[in-house]
Design a protein around this motif. Structure first.
Motif, PDB file in Angstrom:
ATOM      1  N   SER A 115      -4.198   0.910   0.026  1.00 17.03           N
ATOM      2  CA  SER A 115      -5.307   0.196   0.324  1.00 17.03           C
ATOM      3  C   SER A 115      -5.404   0.503   1.866  1.00 17.03           C
ATOM      4  N   GLU A 116      -4.363   0.744   2.699  1.00 15.61           N
ATOM      5  CA  GLU A 116      -4.464   1.098   3.993  1.00 15.61           C
ATOM      6  C   GLU A 116      -4.796   2.458   4.085  1.00 15.61           C
ATOM      7  N   ARG A 119      -8.542   2.462   3.996  1.00 16.20           N
ATOM      8  CA  ARG A 119      -9.151   2.188   5.107  1.00 16.20           C
ATOM      9  C   ARG A 119      -9.220   3.146   6.007  1.00 16.20           C
ATOM     10  N   SER A 123     -12.459   4.828   7.450  1.00 10.96           N
ATOM     11  CA  SER A 123     -12.775   4.587   8.988  1.00 10.96           C
ATOM     12  C   SER A 123     -12.973   6.073   9.732  1.00 10.96           C
TER      13      SER A 123
END
Length: 206
Positions: A115-116, A119, A123
């Motif tokens: 999930s990071e 992200r 971004s």
């Protein structure tokens, strides 16, 4: 094969299994292309636009290989608007700082949850800085910022935009911009991304 309307992501890693895993993770929202190193990536970029590239922070494998920080610098020069995610082995603060200074938009560690990485990619595709929350250490000496200035810089590192930071803190966009200008002046930073890199290196933010 018919091209889809999704954003385009270029995965640069010398391990086919890693590239395949990232393709599986992002393939429902991004059109994913693969490259073994930076030289292959530069060739692909010359034939079409990409929104974001994921670059493995690995040492060069042979004299002709282009990887890691040199690859990030080359990609930034070739495509100034490209979102670049540095994909490090471990969540190390100095690695994140070096990568962002070299031209990366985001940093995430391979040991962090998928999930990071999502992200970080999202971004970077929006030209927003993101730093893996796991890349942290205690603050030490360095440039001084007010509590509010550190809060705003931290939100930028977490991938929020100016508008996003304003909503999170319950402040006006103009107030956030005023604080941001003060941060850039105190840190002698060129822009927001450079300020995040300095903040990480100085342990002002996590």
């Amino acid at each position: 094969m018919q091209m889809n309307d999704e954003r385009r992501c270029l995965v640069i890693d010398n391990q086919p299994a890693t590239r395949l895993g990232i393709r599986g993770l992002l393939g429902d929202r991004y059109e994913v292309e693969e490259a073994a190193d930076g030289r292959d990536a530069l060739e692909l970029i010359s034939f079409g636009d990409f929104d974001v590239a994921i670059v493995e922070l690995a040492a060069a494998n042979g004299r002709d290989s282009l990887t890691g920080l040199p690859a990030i610098r080359a990609l930034r020069k070739a495509s100034p608007r490209l979102g670049i995610v540095a994909y490090g082995t471990r969540p190390e603060r100095h690695s994140a700082s070096e990568a962002i200074t070299a031209g990366a938009t985001a940093f995430v560690a391979k040991s962090s949850p998928a999930s990071e990485l999502e992200r970080a990619v999202d971004s970077a595709a929006e030209a927003e800085t993101f730093v893996d929350p796991a890349a942290r250490r205690k603050r030490n000496g360095g440039p001084r910022l007010t509590r509010r200035q550190r809060e705003i810089l931290q939100l930028y590192a977490n991938g929020l935009s100016t508008d996003g930071a304003a909503k999170r803190l319950g402040l006006s966009t103009e107030t956030i911009r005023t604080h941001t200008k003060a941060v850039l002046a105190r840190l002698e930073a060129r822009d927001r991304t450079h300020a995040v890199a300095i903040g990480l290196r100085s342990s002002l933010i996590e």
